[in-house]
Structures are given as structure tokens and as C-alpha cells.
Design a protein around this motif. Structure first.
Motif, PDB file in Angstrom:
ATOM      1  N   ALA A 104       1.085  -1.057   0.022  1.00  0.00           N
ATOM      2  CA  ALA A 104       0.411  -0.135   0.186  1.00  0.00           C
ATOM      3  C   ALA A 104       0.906   1.007   0.229  1.00  0.00           C
ATOM      4  O   ALA A 104       0.799   1.902  -0.415  1.00  0.00           O
ATOM      5  N   SER A 105       2.542   1.386   0.822  1.00  0.00           N
ATOM      6  CA  SER A 105       2.655   2.087   0.962  1.00  0.00           C
ATOM      7  C   SER A 105       3.876   2.569  -0.343  1.00  0.00           C
ATOM      8  O   SER A 105       3.647   3.617  -0.638  1.00  0.00           O
ATOM      9  N   ALA A 106       3.989   1.368  -0.706  1.00  0.00           N
ATOM     10  CA  ALA A 106       4.891   1.490  -2.265  1.00  0.00           C
ATOM     11  C   ALA A 106       3.873   2.561  -3.115  1.00  0.00           C
ATOM     12  O   ALA A 106       4.019   2.590  -4.451  1.00  0.00           O
ATOM     13  N   ALA A 107       2.945   2.195  -2.723  1.00  0.00           N
ATOM     14  CA  ALA A 107       1.357   2.240  -4.442  1.00  0.00           C
ATOM     15  C   ALA A 107       1.246   3.235  -4.509  1.00  0.00           C
ATOM     16  O   ALA A 107       0.324   4.028  -5.302  1.00  0.00           O
ATOM     17  N   GLY A 108       1.099   4.288  -3.083  1.00  0.00           N
ATOM     18  CA  GLY A 108       0.187   5.201  -2.593  1.00  0.00           C
ATOM     19  C   GLY A 108      -1.255   5.188  -2.177  1.00  0.00           C
ATOM     20  O   GLY A 108      -1.345   6.427  -2.660  1.00  0.00           O
ATOM     21  N   VAL A 109      -1.513   3.910  -1.886  1.00  0.00           N
ATOM     22  CA  VAL A 109      -2.561   4.344  -1.692  1.00  0.00           C
ATOM     23  C   VAL A 109      -3.333   3.105  -0.427  1.00  0.00           C
ATOM     24  O   VAL A 109      -2.241   3.154   0.539  1.00  0.00           O
ATOM     25  N   GLY A 110      -4.538   3.791   0.064  1.00  0.00           N
ATOM     26  CA  GLY A 110      -4.599   3.354   1.537  1.00  0.00           C
ATOM     27  C   GLY A 110      -4.993   1.536   1.717  1.00  0.00           C
ATOM     28  O   GLY A 110      -4.797   1.599   0.756  1.00  0.00           O
ATOM     29  N   LYS A 111      -4.373   1.007   2.602  1.00  0.00           N
ATOM     30  CA  LYS A 111      -4.961  -0.170   2.844  1.00  0.00           C
ATOM     31  C   LYS A 111      -5.864  -0.644   2.360  1.00  0.00           C
ATOM     32  O   LYS A 111      -6.225  -2.227   2.573  1.00  0.00           O
ATOM     33  N   GLY A 112      -7.038   0.094   3.306  1.00  0.00           N
ATOM     34  CA  GLY A 112      -8.573  -0.131   2.982  1.00  0.00           C
ATOM     35  C   GLY A 112      -8.801  -0.412   0.985  1.00  0.00           C
ATOM     36  O   GLY A 112      -9.610  -1.335   1.134  1.00  0.00           O
TER      37      GLY A 112
END
Length: 202
Positions: free
Chosen positions: A40-48
């Protein structure tokens, strides 16, 4: 318009997640080192967002695996020889298994992570059932070959990710050597017909 934008954003997020997961698995020494939070961090999105799109870690692994496998699947379903359906079955069986072995060699960490994920039997996994069904159907076209379903399982066992990882990682078996040994094994299996007077009870 908002709905169209939402679908476009979802598609873009999905591709970003798959690309991030792909890069992380390539860099980390062990598949277990890659967490959903890392992706999620690497993709720039939230875990949700990640969990909504893929369900869980196993779902993410399956999606990434299927995306990489798509060119081979297309070749198997409608492509030219040696993988395509016009290839004689005796030649198509080794071509299918060689393609699967090469895919797992090229995607060692991902294949290992996928086959080790989850608690259910690996034989119930969709990707395994698809390969087994394809191989089973081709084996049934070979005259004199019996027990095509079992034979398909036995041949696929030679391309299991944990075996590929052991041979390539621990035994340092070269890629071409592994392919040659698999080809020899397949030839022997396909050449073994039922012996006169032999039964399963013998």
C-alpha cells in the motif's frame, strides 16, 4: 461522470498496486517479507483500498500471478505451436510443462509465495485446477495412455514452486539443465504404457 471517474481511479489504483507488489517481490529475499502495508505504501494507496480491491494478501498474489501468466494462457488457448491447440498432443504436453517451468523460474518468489499462501489444499487453487484441466485434456488425446488425470497431477508435481526453488536455489541447477531433465522425465512418463498382465492390484 463521477461513476466513470471512480472506475478509472479504481483501475489506476489496481495497476499501481500490482506494479508496486511486482517490484517489492523482485527486491525482497523472502516473499514473507512483503506485507500488505508495504505494498500500500509503495503504491501510494491506503490499506483499505488494497483490501477492497484484492480481499487479502492471497488475493493480491493471485492477481499478480494471473497478470504475469496471461500471455501464456492466451498462447495455450488460441496461439500457434508449440503451445497452441493445433500442436500434436505428444509435442504439446512437454511444451506446456516447459512453459510452466520457465514461468516459475522467471517468477520464483511470486510462485513460491502464492503456492505457500493460505491453508487450503494447493490442488484446490484456481490456477492449479486450470493447468491440470488443460494438461488432462491433452493427455487424453494420446493413444494408449491411461489414467490421464493422475498423470497430469504427477507431471505438474515436477513444476511445483517449492521444488523449482530447491533445485534452482539449493542445488544450483542451471535453467537449461532443469528444462532438459523435465523433458526427459516427461518422455519417460509418456512412453510408459500399461504392461501386459499388469493390474493395479498386482
Amino acid at each position: 461522470m463521477p461513476e466513470h471517474r471512480s472506475r478509472k481511479d479504481a483501475s489506476r489504483n489496481r495497476q499501481a498496486v500490482l506494479a508496486a507488489a511486482d517490484a517489492l517481490f523482485a527486491r525482497r529475499a523472502s516473499p514473507a517479507d512483503v506485507t500488505m502495508a508495504d505494498v500500500a505504501s509503495a503504491a501510494g494507496v491506503g490499506k483499505g483500498t488494497l483490501f477492497r480491491a484484492f480481499g487479502d494478501r492471497a488475493g493480491l498474489l493471485r492477481a499478480l500471478y494471473e497478470a504475469r501468466l496471461e500471455p501464456i494462457r492466451q498462447a495455450v488457448e488460441a496461439g500457434p505451436p508449440p503451445l497452441g491447440p493445433t500442436t500434436p498432443p505428444q509435442d504439446r504436453v512437454p511444451a506446456l510443462l516447459d512453459a510452466l517451468l520457465c514461468f516459475k523460474l522467471d517468477n520464483r518468489r511470486l510462485a513460491l509465495a502464492l503456492e505457500e499462501s493460505g491453508s487450503s489444499s494447493p490442488y484446490q487453487a484456481e490456477h492449479y485446477q486450470r493447468w491440470h484441466s488443460t494438461l488432462h485434456a491433452v493427455l487424453e488425446q494420446i493413444p494408449g495412455l491411461t489414467d490421464s488425470g493422475f498423470t497430469a497431477h504427477a507431471l505438474l508435481a515436477a513444476t511445483r514452486a517449492d521444488l523449482v526453488e530447491h533445485l534452482a536455489g539449493e542445488e544450483r541447477l542451471a535453467r537449461e539443465g532443469m528444462r532438459a531433465q523435465l523433458a526427459t522425465f516427461i518422455t519417460r512418463v509418456l512412453a510408459c504404457g500399461p504392461r501386459p498382465g499388469w493390474t493395479a492390484e498386482a
